[in-house]
Design a protein around this motif. Sequence first.
Motif, short mmCIF file in Angstrom:
data_model
loop_
_atom_site.label_atom_id
_atom_site.label_comp_id
_atom_site.label_asym_id
_atom_site.label_seq_id
_atom_site.Cartn_x
_atom_site.Cartn_y
_atom_site.Cartn_z
N PRO A 1 12.58 -9.94 -104.31
CA PRO A 1 12.41 -11.28 -104.88
C PRO A 1 13.46 -11.62 -105.93
O PRO A 1 13.69 -12.79 -106.23
N GLU A 2 14.12 -10.59 -106.48
CA GLU A 2 15.08 -10.83 -107.55
C GLU A 2 16.47 -11.11 -107.00
O GLU A 2 16.76 -10.85 -105.83
N ALA A 3 17.34 -11.64 -107.86
CA ALA A 3 18.72 -11.91 -107.47
C ALA A 3 19.49 -10.60 -107.29
O ALA A 3 19.16 -9.58 -107.90
N SER A 4 20.50 -10.63 -106.44
CA SER A 4 21.37 -9.49 -106.21
C SER A 4 22.82 -9.91 -106.40
O SER A 4 23.17 -11.08 -106.20
N ALA A 5 23.65 -8.96 -106.80
CA ALA A 5 25.07 -9.23 -106.96
C ALA A 5 25.85 -7.94 -106.73
O ALA A 5 25.38 -6.86 -107.09
N TYR A 6 27.02 -8.08 -106.12
CA TYR A 6 27.90 -6.92 -106.01
C TYR A 6 29.35 -7.32 -106.21
O TYR A 6 29.74 -8.48 -106.02
N LEU A 7 30.13 -6.33 -106.65
CA LEU A 7 31.57 -6.50 -106.84
C LEU A 7 32.25 -5.97 -105.59
O LEU A 7 31.98 -4.84 -105.16
N LEU A 8 33.13 -6.78 -105.01
CA LEU A 8 33.71 -6.45 -103.71
C LEU A 8 35.23 -6.42 -103.78
O LEU A 8 35.87 -7.43 -104.10
#
Length: 251
Positions: A235-242
Motif C-alpha cells: 500500500p505504501e509508495a516505492s522508489a528506486y535509483l536506477l
Amino acid sequence: MTSYRNDYLSASRGRVGDRYYLMTPDTMVENTLPGLPPYAATVLAAPQGSPARFGQYLLQLEAGAASTLPQGAGFENFLIALDGALRVRSAGEEWLLEDGGYLFLPEGRSFELEAVAASRALWVKKRYLAVDGVEAPPVVSGRLGDIVGIDDDGIDGSYGQLLPDDERYDLAMNVMRFQGGARFRMVEIHHQEHGLYLLEGGGVYHLDGEHVDVQQGDFIYMAPYCTQAFTATGPEASAYLLYKDVNRDGF
C-alpha cells in the motif's frame, strides 16, 4: 543419520539468474578496497563474473572515516549520500553531500571523501565512451529531494533525471517513483543494462521470466536484453535509483 537444515538458505531472497541477480541486505558482503577504510564497501556490480560494464558500490563509513588514496581515477564517477554527510574533494573543489545529495564527476577527475557523520552512500563508476564531435560532460551536483518526477503511463509511475538528458552523458541516474499498486504496462527488453537500488517500499520484479520479491535495501543487476517489469504490491509508495547506460548504441 542427522538431517541438516540451513535456515539462511531457506529464508534468503537473494538469487542469481541467467540475465540478472538480486542481492538482499542479508547476502551483501563487506569488502576492503584500496584507499578506503577496512570493510567499508560492498561491491554490488563489477565486470568480474558478470556482463556488467560498470561498477557500483555501497559505502558505509563511520564518522571521521576518510579515503587515504584518490578514488575513481580513469573513470567517470557518480556519488549519492543515502544518509549522513560526506565531504567530497576533487581538483580543488569541495562538496558536502547530505541525505540525497549527489555529485557526478566526468572522467579524468579522481576524488577524495570524508564522512562528516556516519554515512551510507552509493558510488557508480564506468569508463566514458567518447564520441567524435561530442564534448565531454561537465560536473553535476544536486539533491535527490529536489528532483521533480515526470509522469510516465508506460511504467504507471514517474521518473526523475539526476543527470541532464544530453548526448554528452553516456550514463543516466534516474529516480523511479511509484504509488502502491502501480505496475509496468509492458515488459521491457532493451540493449542497456541496469543497476537498481531500492530506496523505499517494495514489490515484485519480473526478471528474465521469473518473479522475485524486492524490498528496501535490495540491489538488482539486469544484463542487456533481460526482460523486466515492476509491480508495487504494497500500500505504501516505492522508489528506486536506477543506473542505465544511455546515448550510445553498444559498440
